[in-house]
Design a protein around this motif. Sequence first.
Motif, short mmCIF file in Angstrom:
data_model
loop_
_atom_site.label_atom_id
_atom_site.label_comp_id
_atom_site.label_asym_id
_atom_site.label_seq_id
_atom_site.Cartn_x
_atom_site.Cartn_y
_atom_site.Cartn_z
N UNK A 1 0.86 -1.18 0.00
CA UNK A 1 0.00 0.00 0.00
C UNK A 1 0.90 1.23 0.00
N UNK A 2 0.62 2.13 -0.92
CA UNK A 2 1.44 3.33 -1.03
C UNK A 2 1.40 4.13 0.28
N UNK A 3 2.54 4.60 0.69
CA UNK A 3 2.70 5.41 1.91
C UNK A 3 2.39 4.62 3.18
N UNK A 4 2.45 3.30 3.08
CA UNK A 4 2.25 2.46 4.27
C UNK A 4 3.27 1.32 4.19
N UNK A 5 4.35 1.43 4.94
CA UNK A 5 5.46 0.49 4.82
C UNK A 5 5.06 -0.94 5.18
N UNK A 6 4.12 -1.10 6.10
CA UNK A 6 3.75 -2.44 6.54
C UNK A 6 2.46 -2.95 5.89
N UNK A 7 1.68 -2.06 5.33
CA UNK A 7 0.39 -2.45 4.78
C UNK A 7 0.48 -3.10 3.41
N UNK A 8 -0.40 -4.04 3.15
CA UNK A 8 -0.48 -4.68 1.84
C UNK A 8 -1.95 -4.79 1.43
N UNK A 9 -2.15 -4.87 0.13
CA UNK A 9 -3.48 -5.11 -0.41
C UNK A 9 -3.45 -6.47 -1.11
N UNK A 10 -4.52 -7.21 -0.94
CA UNK A 10 -4.61 -8.56 -1.51
C UNK A 10 -5.46 -8.49 -2.77
N UNK A 11 -4.94 -9.04 -3.86
CA UNK A 11 -5.64 -9.02 -5.14
C UNK A 11 -5.80 -10.43 -5.69
N UNK A 12 -6.89 -10.62 -6.41
CA UNK A 12 -7.17 -11.90 -7.06
C UNK A 12 -6.31 -12.04 -8.32
N UNK A 13 -5.74 -13.22 -8.53
CA UNK A 13 -4.96 -13.49 -9.74
C UNK A 13 -5.84 -14.19 -10.78
N UNK A 14 -5.31 -14.35 -11.97
CA UNK A 14 -6.04 -15.08 -13.02
C UNK A 14 -6.28 -16.52 -12.58
N UNK A 15 -5.28 -17.11 -11.93
CA UNK A 15 -5.43 -18.48 -11.43
C UNK A 15 -6.52 -18.55 -10.36
N UNK A 16 -6.58 -17.53 -9.52
CA UNK A 16 -7.60 -17.49 -8.48
C UNK A 16 -9.00 -17.36 -9.07
N UNK A 17 -9.12 -16.57 -10.13
CA UNK A 17 -10.41 -16.43 -10.80
C UNK A 17 -10.84 -17.75 -11.42
N UNK A 18 -9.89 -18.48 -11.99
CA UNK A 18 -10.20 -19.79 -12.58
C UNK A 18 -10.69 -20.76 -11.51
N UNK A 19 -10.04 -20.74 -10.34
CA UNK A 19 -10.45 -21.61 -9.23
C UNK A 19 -11.85 -21.23 -8.76
N UNK A 20 -12.12 -19.94 -8.70
CA UNK A 20 -13.44 -19.46 -8.27
C UNK A 20 -14.50 -19.91 -9.25
N UNK A 21 -14.22 -19.82 -10.52
CA UNK A 21 -15.18 -20.25 -11.54
C UNK A 21 -15.41 -21.76 -11.49
N UNK A 22 -14.36 -22.52 -11.17
CA UNK A 22 -14.50 -23.98 -11.04
C UNK A 22 -15.44 -24.32 -9.90
N UNK A 23 -15.37 -23.55 -8.81
CA UNK A 23 -16.23 -23.81 -7.67
C UNK A 23 -17.68 -23.40 -7.91
N UNK A 24 -17.91 -22.58 -8.92
CA UNK A 24 -19.27 -22.12 -9.18
C UNK A 24 -19.99 -22.89 -10.27
N UNK A 25 -19.44 -24.05 -10.67
CA UNK A 25 -20.04 -24.80 -11.77
C UNK A 25 -21.24 -25.64 -11.33
N UNK A 26 -21.39 -25.85 -10.03
CA UNK A 26 -22.48 -26.70 -9.53
C UNK A 26 -23.49 -25.85 -8.76
N UNK A 27 -24.75 -26.04 -9.08
CA UNK A 27 -25.81 -25.34 -8.35
C UNK A 27 -26.08 -26.08 -7.06
N UNK A 28 -26.00 -25.38 -5.93
CA UNK A 28 -26.18 -26.01 -4.63
C UNK A 28 -27.64 -26.25 -4.28
N UNK A 29 -27.85 -26.94 -3.18
CA UNK A 29 -29.21 -27.26 -2.73
C UNK A 29 -30.02 -26.00 -2.42
N UNK A 30 -29.36 -24.99 -1.84
CA UNK A 30 -30.09 -23.76 -1.50
C UNK A 30 -30.62 -23.06 -2.75
#
Length: 214
Positions: free
Chosen positions: A90-119
Amino acid sequence: METPKNPTAIRHRIREGLSRIAMVLRADDWNRAKLAGINPTQLSILELLEGRKGGLSVKDVALHLAVSQPTATDSIAALERKGYVEKRPIENDKRGVRVELTIEGLSALQAGGTVEGDAEQATGMLGGQEQEELLLTLVKMIRTLQERNAIPIQRMCASCRYFAPFVHADAAKPHHCNFVDAAFGQRELRIDCRDHETADPTLRAATWNAFVEG
């Protein structure tokens, strides 16, 4: 003893009903997480980060998921090892970080959304009008919770600066989204919109009043 003549408070019974649905949702989350090769908390982090340009701080992730910061830190570290998220300073914050989704993370998320749940399947058994009324009820409950600071502001239409409720005469599409410049109906109300920008408190209150009075 609870009987039809002496029932518990209706709010208590609604809470009981929601808790039963929550159990099914948790089971659905486990099934979706398995498909993505992660656990439900890690899946929730990926879902939270999707569409958030610039990512979120670890503190914000913990706040949105209602978990401790150490729990969020451990889950983010596991996702980082898999290459599903990355940390940026994080700019102007030596210890702070921001977490971002990667392309691989998006692919994993999409894989988890392929099945419609009971709810979701149970929701599909409701009629169209019932689904719309349930959606509106959820929007109202979430709005109350966020205004009481029980949860962070959600990326809903009702809290977005682009939302203009009941500005069109067309009963099927009375609302307007100024981000995409298009009319839309009650059934299209978003709970978590990727293009959401939070309105300031004054505009948010005015928009909500127009929405509930419309």
